[in-house]
Write an enzyme that holds these catalytic residues in place. Sequence first.
Site, PDB file in Angstrom:
ATOM      1  N   GLY A 156       5.520   4.049  -8.772  1.00 21.03           N
ATOM      2  CA  GLY A 156       6.196   2.759  -8.950  1.00 21.03           C
ATOM      3  C   GLY A 156       5.176   1.622  -8.970  1.00 21.03           C
ATOM      4  O   GLY A 156       5.173   0.776  -9.866  1.00 21.03           O
ATOM      5  N   HIS A 157       4.282   1.617  -7.984  1.00 24.08           N
ATOM      6  CA  HIS A 157       3.227   0.597  -7.945  1.00 24.08           C
ATOM      7  C   HIS A 157       2.337   0.695  -9.189  1.00 24.08           C
ATOM      8  O   HIS A 157       1.957  -0.307  -9.778  1.00 24.08           O
ATOM      9  CB  HIS A 157       2.338   0.792  -6.706  1.00 24.08           C
ATOM     10  CG  HIS A 157       3.048   0.650  -5.394  1.00 24.08           C
ATOM     11  ND1 HIS A 157       3.227   1.713  -4.533  1.00 24.08           N
ATOM     12  CD2 HIS A 157       3.604  -0.430  -4.773  1.00 24.08           C
ATOM     13  CE1 HIS A 157       3.858   1.303  -3.455  1.00 24.08           C
ATOM     14  NE2 HIS A 157       4.108   0.008  -3.568  1.00 24.08           N
ATOM     15  N   GLY A 197       0.804  -1.223   0.000  1.00 25.95           N
ATOM     16  CA  GLY A 197       0.000   0.000   0.000  1.00 25.95           C
ATOM     17  C   GLY A 197       0.834   1.268   0.000  1.00 25.95           C
ATOM     18  O   GLY A 197       2.035   1.230  -0.273  1.00 25.95           O
ATOM     19  N   ALA A 198       0.187   2.403   0.321  1.00 26.40           N
ATOM     20  CA  ALA A 198       0.783   3.739   0.133  1.00 26.40           C
ATOM     21  C   ALA A 198       1.254   3.835  -1.314  1.00 26.40           C
ATOM     22  O   ALA A 198       2.422   4.127  -1.597  1.00 26.40           O
ATOM     23  CB  ALA A 198       1.911   4.001   1.134  1.00 26.40           C
ATOM     24  N   HIS A 215       2.245   4.502  -5.063  1.00 28.10           N
ATOM     25  CA  HIS A 215       2.857   5.627  -5.776  1.00 28.10           C
ATOM     26  C   HIS A 215       3.062   5.208  -7.225  1.00 28.10           C
ATOM     27  O   HIS A 215       2.616   4.123  -7.641  1.00 28.10           O
ATOM     28  CB  HIS A 215       4.165   6.036  -5.095  1.00 28.10           C
ATOM     29  CG  HIS A 215       5.102   4.888  -4.833  1.00 28.10           C
ATOM     30  ND1 HIS A 215       5.704   4.178  -5.847  1.00 28.10           N
ATOM     31  CD2 HIS A 215       5.517   4.306  -3.682  1.00 28.10           C
ATOM     32  CE1 HIS A 215       6.464   3.230  -5.336  1.00 28.10           C
ATOM     33  NE2 HIS A 215       6.363   3.270  -4.014  1.00 28.10           N
ATOM     34  N   ASP A 253      13.240  -3.657  -5.732  1.00 25.14           N
ATOM     35  CA  ASP A 253      13.592  -4.629  -4.687  1.00 25.14           C
ATOM     36  C   ASP A 253      14.230  -5.826  -5.383  1.00 25.14           C
ATOM     37  O   ASP A 253      13.637  -6.906  -5.476  1.00 25.14           O
ATOM     38  CB  ASP A 253      12.336  -5.018  -3.908  1.00 25.14           C
ATOM     39  CG  ASP A 253      11.708  -3.813  -3.223  1.00 25.14           C
ATOM     40  OD1 ASP A 253      12.187  -3.423  -2.158  1.00 25.14           O
ATOM     41  OD2 ASP A 253      10.757  -3.233  -3.787  1.00 25.14           O
ATOM     42  N   GLY A 275       8.695  -5.296  -8.725  1.00 23.57           N
ATOM     43  CA  GLY A 275       9.579  -4.219  -9.127  1.00 23.57           C
ATOM     44  C   GLY A 275      11.049  -4.591  -8.977  1.00 23.57           C
ATOM     45  O   GLY A 275      11.449  -5.247  -8.009  1.00 23.57           O
ATOM     46  N   GLN A 283      14.664  -9.126  -3.549  1.00 18.25           N
ATOM     47  CA  GLN A 283      13.339  -9.730  -3.335  1.00 18.25           C
ATOM     48  C   GLN A 283      12.868 -10.428  -4.611  1.00 18.25           C
ATOM     49  O   GLN A 283      12.387 -11.564  -4.570  1.00 18.25           O
ATOM     50  CB  GLN A 283      12.350  -8.633  -2.937  1.00 18.25           C
ATOM     51  CG  GLN A 283      10.886  -9.061  -2.974  1.00 18.25           C
ATOM     52  CD  GLN A 283       9.966  -7.973  -2.472  1.00 18.25           C
ATOM     53  OE1 GLN A 283       9.869  -7.756  -1.277  1.00 18.25           O
ATOM     54  NE2 GLN A 283       9.302  -7.273  -3.375  1.00 18.25           N
TER      55      GLN A 283
END
Length: 286
Positions: A36-37, A31-32, A34, A150, A147, A153
Amino acid sequence: MKIAHRVAEYAAHRSALEGRAPRVAYVATMGALHEGHRSLIRLAKTLGDVVVVSIFVNPLQFGPGEDYARYPRPLEDDLQVCEADGVDIVFVPSVSDLYPAGRQVTVHAGVLGSVLEGHSRPGHFNGVLTVVLKLFNIIQPQVSIFGEKDAQQLACIQRMVIDLNLAVEIVGAPIVREPDGLAMSSRNIFLTASERAVARSLSAALEKAATQGSPPSARAAAYEVLDRAEAEPCFELDYATIVNPSTFAEVPDDHVGLAILVVAARVGGTRLIDNTTINFAPAPWG
Ligand code: AMP
């Protein structure tokens, strides 16, 4: 847009789609949201005919003393972003729904999950892989977008998909940056104006390193910028290392081909990470 707060609710929405045999493209987030998401969501729309986004701040991937409690949770804004971007289903589970009492089984990320970010944040990637595997099992996507921001990840997730024979295709998406180069992150809102200026050093170091021809010169170029940043009291470098893109082991000085320069630093109370891929050409003859 459908919003599912519980696993069973999501399953009902998912099975309502079964007749259409949809290709589900899935974006996992905390969440939050931006830009990028949003770039991941846009990519998802080109890769599937149903787009699912999950919003879940996963307690399992935060260590003691990390920012789990203060992590931003602007759910109403996030839902508006999802609606505007044409997301079909948003899955917003609660901690108790995803982690029932008595749970014991987790995923172990292996050596790849124990270096760099995994070294600085012990257990972090075990927490990430455990929640991602659970979310894959719940969402049942054909393709899932993560993404490159990360990078470690993404590598851990790709490793898990291979090692555990998961039937999902993993697609990486490029890093989205602010106009001055800072990688977008939900944590950037924690930066004060002066910290924000110092935070720019991370991407500046990567930019300088990316034009170099060998790992030693790339490392030197990055450290030229990072050493200057370290003169600022709010800046504390954790690591800046050039690694093999699949193992995240440090590359030798004569490495040829693709490598990733990964950096992590604390700026004020905020931990930031960034990276860039560098293709080192072979040394010319003579
Ligand atoms: P998060 O909400 O931080 O867990 O991130 C959710 C997904 O968005 C992960 O796959 C991240 O790698 C990706 N992501 C976060 N920031 C960016 C960015 N600046 N550019 C591209 N992808 C990003």
